[in-house]
Scaffold this active site. Structure first.
Site, PDB file in Angstrom:
ATOM      1  N   ASN A   7       0.882  -1.163   0.000  1.00  0.00           N
ATOM      2  CA  ASN A   7       0.000   0.000   0.000  1.00  0.00           C
ATOM      3  C   ASN A   7       0.925   1.221   0.000  1.00  0.00           C
ATOM      4  O   ASN A   7       1.456   1.598   1.031  1.00  0.00           O
ATOM      5  CB  ASN A   7      -0.881  -0.041   1.253  1.00  0.00           C
ATOM      6  CG  ASN A   7      -1.881   1.099   1.291  1.00  0.00           C
ATOM      7  OD1 ASN A   7      -1.847   1.993   0.446  1.00  0.00           O
ATOM      8  ND2 ASN A   7      -2.762   1.062   2.265  1.00  0.00           N
ATOM      9  N   ARG A  85      -2.470  -2.018  -3.493  1.00  0.00           N
ATOM     10  CA  ARG A  85      -3.708  -1.279  -3.275  1.00  0.00           C
ATOM     11  C   ARG A  85      -3.659  -0.007  -4.131  1.00  0.00           C
ATOM     12  O   ARG A  85      -2.702   0.764  -4.049  1.00  0.00           O
ATOM     13  CB  ARG A  85      -3.831  -0.903  -1.800  1.00  0.00           C
ATOM     14  CG  ARG A  85      -5.065  -0.083  -1.568  1.00  0.00           C
ATOM     15  CD  ARG A  85      -5.141   0.416  -0.160  1.00  0.00           C
ATOM     16  NE  ARG A  85      -6.356   1.196  -0.008  1.00  0.00           N
ATOM     17  CZ  ARG A  85      -6.496   2.193   0.842  1.00  0.00           C
ATOM     18  NH1 ARG A  85      -5.500   2.525   1.622  1.00  0.00           N
ATOM     19  NH2 ARG A  85      -7.619   2.841   0.918  1.00  0.00           N
ATOM     20  N   HIS A 174     -13.035   2.240   0.061  1.00  0.00           N
ATOM     21  CA  HIS A 174     -13.013   1.188   1.095  1.00  0.00           C
ATOM     22  C   HIS A 174     -13.620  -0.123   0.585  1.00  0.00           C
ATOM     23  O   HIS A 174     -14.071  -0.953   1.384  1.00  0.00           O
ATOM     24  CB  HIS A 174     -13.830   1.595   2.353  1.00  0.00           C
ATOM     25  CG  HIS A 174     -13.218   2.674   3.185  1.00  0.00           C
ATOM     26  ND1 HIS A 174     -13.984   3.590   3.866  1.00  0.00           N
ATOM     27  CD2 HIS A 174     -11.930   2.968   3.473  1.00  0.00           C
ATOM     28  CE1 HIS A 174     -13.192   4.422   4.530  1.00  0.00           C
ATOM     29  NE2 HIS A 174     -11.945   4.060   4.308  1.00  0.00           N
ATOM     30  N   ARG A 235     -12.101  14.812   8.194  1.00  0.00           N
ATOM     31  CA  ARG A 235     -12.915  15.154   7.009  1.00  0.00           C
ATOM     32  C   ARG A 235     -14.347  15.460   7.418  1.00  0.00           C
ATOM     33  O   ARG A 235     -14.929  14.756   8.248  1.00  0.00           O
ATOM     34  CB  ARG A 235     -12.923  13.994   6.017  1.00  0.00           C
ATOM     35  CG  ARG A 235     -11.624  13.844   5.263  1.00  0.00           C
ATOM     36  CD  ARG A 235     -11.675  12.649   4.325  1.00  0.00           C
ATOM     37  NE  ARG A 235     -10.603  11.723   4.622  1.00  0.00           N
ATOM     38  CZ  ARG A 235     -10.578  10.462   4.245  1.00  0.00           C
ATOM     39  NH1 ARG A 235     -11.576   9.940   3.549  1.00  0.00           N
ATOM     40  NH2 ARG A 235      -9.558   9.690   4.559  1.00  0.00           N
ATOM     41  N   GLU A 378      -7.675  -5.999   5.224  1.00  0.00           N
ATOM     42  CA  GLU A 378      -7.528  -5.589   3.830  1.00  0.00           C
ATOM     43  C   GLU A 378      -6.334  -6.260   3.158  1.00  0.00           C
ATOM     44  O   GLU A 378      -6.384  -6.591   1.980  1.00  0.00           O
ATOM     45  CB  GLU A 378      -7.441  -4.064   3.754  1.00  0.00           C
ATOM     46  CG  GLU A 378      -8.792  -3.442   4.093  1.00  0.00           C
ATOM     47  CD  GLU A 378      -8.767  -1.933   4.277  1.00  0.00           C
ATOM     48  OE1 GLU A 378      -9.037  -1.226   3.312  1.00  0.00           O
ATOM     49  OE2 GLU A 378      -8.478  -1.479   5.394  1.00  0.00           O
TER      50      GLU A 378
END
Ligand code: ADP
Length: 394
Positions: A7, A85, A174, A235, A378
């Site tokens: 990633n 990813r 996601h 956010r 993940e």
């Protein structure tokens, strides 16, 4: 054989070497502050952690340390594939793809949609292909799982040409996590995934909710960018689209300054004025900090409202799944969310909810619609998808 999962961010690389069939992790780590003099890489194997300084601090040096470690372990020649990813695959990718020149061009074409993430993903892929030239590389996209959303869920009510010319639509993110936890939840419920209508809530620093019907995404809370939807660490989630123009006139801030503040200074941090981290906020709220209390309450309220909205996409709700750092660890947030969702009749099992922390998964309701905690993974999901694309059949 082992699959290496990478990633790559703008200044970091997270990696794991694992067996896609068993889930066994041989080695994992994180290289941080790449590009800065204090760049370092942390490795973890057999529960032991070591940290190495990285002179030069580029991706290549991080991969040199990784290669040396693989040699020490004697497994370098057993790495059969590398799974990457990649954040944005636009409308082109509804599944993972073996990386070719054409696939790299397509990832490059998605850069305007993810100007911070896709260039970093591309640089990481380039460096990783140089470090691991002999094995296939696969891109696994955050957006791919949501390509099954119907047009009613993915279209914005804006001029059609914005969609056809500029790709302005909802993509969702996601995806790897939502797909993984939906499948795990089906196993925990002892029912076939194909029969289940689930809402999955991935609650971490970034948060999103997904409506999963028979294992396919039919709606999600993030949109064109990962800024839409829930309140997150820094956010804002949903705001009035009229905010930009109003605030630009009132404050003199530019559009990019406003967008940066909505990404980095808003959410839990903006509301509380103390922290973006839920653990810290829960502690501050318990000590009577009004801002922290408000941040937690808004987070929960907006989450519950969004979950209830996802029930519309599904028609019938067979389960609500909590995952991510907050979803997997905060019994308080889960209980508060289920209480707010009284309209969907969850009956919280207080003891089971309190016990489902630090890696414990399972049912947290005693009746009504089931709610569950599922630990996301993940890396394992990317490794499995990588092997599937290559036909190694994990
Ligand atoms: P990322 O989205 O960066 O992968 P994580 O999924 O690790 O992040 O989630 C990080 C969030 O999880 C932080 O807000 C952190 O405070 C929260 N978290 C972790 N453990 C707990 C806990 N025990 N109680 C409440 N929140 C927690």
């Amino acid at each position: 054989m082992w699959t290496l999962v990478l990633n790559c961010g703008s200044s970091s690389v997270k990696f794991a070497l694992l067996n896609p069939a068993s889930g066994e992790v041989r080695l994992s780590g994180l290289a941080e502050r790449l590009g800065a003099p204090e760049a370092s890489v942390r490795l973890e194997r057999d529960g032991q952690r070591t940290t190495h300084a990285l002179r030069g601090g580029a991706y290549a040096e991080a991969f040199d340390v990784l290669l040396a470690e693989l040699d020490t372990l004697g497994v370098r020649s057993e790495v059969s594939a590398v799974g990457h990813r990649v954040v944005h695959g636009g409308e082109r990718f509804s599944a993972p793809a073996r990386i070719t020149a054409d696939v790299l061009d397509a990832i490059r074409a998605c850069v305007p949609l993810a100007p911070l993430h896709n260039p970093a993903n591309l640089s990481g892929i380039e460096a990783a292909r140089a470090a691991f030239p002999g094995v296939p590389h696969v891109a696994v996209f955050d957006t791919a799982f949501h390509q099954t959303m119907p047009d009613v869920a993915y279209r914005y009510a804006v001029p059609e040409a914005w969609y056809t010319r500029h790709g302005v639509r909802r993509y969702g993110f996601h995806g790897t996590s939502h797909a993984f936890v939906a499948a795990e939840a089906a196993a925990l419920l002892g029912r076939p995934l194909a029969e289940l209508n689930l809402v999955t809530a991935h609650l971490g620093n970034g948060s999103s909710v997904c409506a999963v019907q028979g294992g396919r995404s039919v709606d999600t809370s993030m949109g064109l960018t990962p800024l839409e939807g829930l309140v997150m660490g820094t956010r804002s989630g949903d705001v009035d689209p009229g905010l930009h123009d109003y605030l630009a006139r009132q404050s003199g801030l530019t559009l990019s300054e406003i967008t940066a503040a909505l990404n980095r200074e808003s959410g839990l941090l903006g509301l509380s004025n103390v922290a973006s981290d839920m653990r810290e906020l829960e502690a501050a709220a318990a000590n009577g900090h009004a801002g922290a209390r408000l941040a937690v309450d808004v987070f929960v309220y907006r989450l519950a409202k969004t979950v209830a909205g996802m029930a519309v996409a599904l028609g019938r709700l067979d389960g609500l799944v909590f995952t991510g750092g907050i979803g997997e660890n905060s019994a308080t947030i889960r209980a508060a969310t289920l209480r707010r969702l009284a309209v969907l009749s969850f009956e919280v099992d207080e003891a089971a909810n309190a016990a489902a922390v630090r890696g414990q998964s399972g049912l947290i309701t005693a009746g009504g619609v089931p709610a569950l905690v599922v630990n996301t993974n993940e890396e394992l999901s990317i490794a499995r998808q990588t092997e599937e694309v290559l036909g190694h059949g994990a």
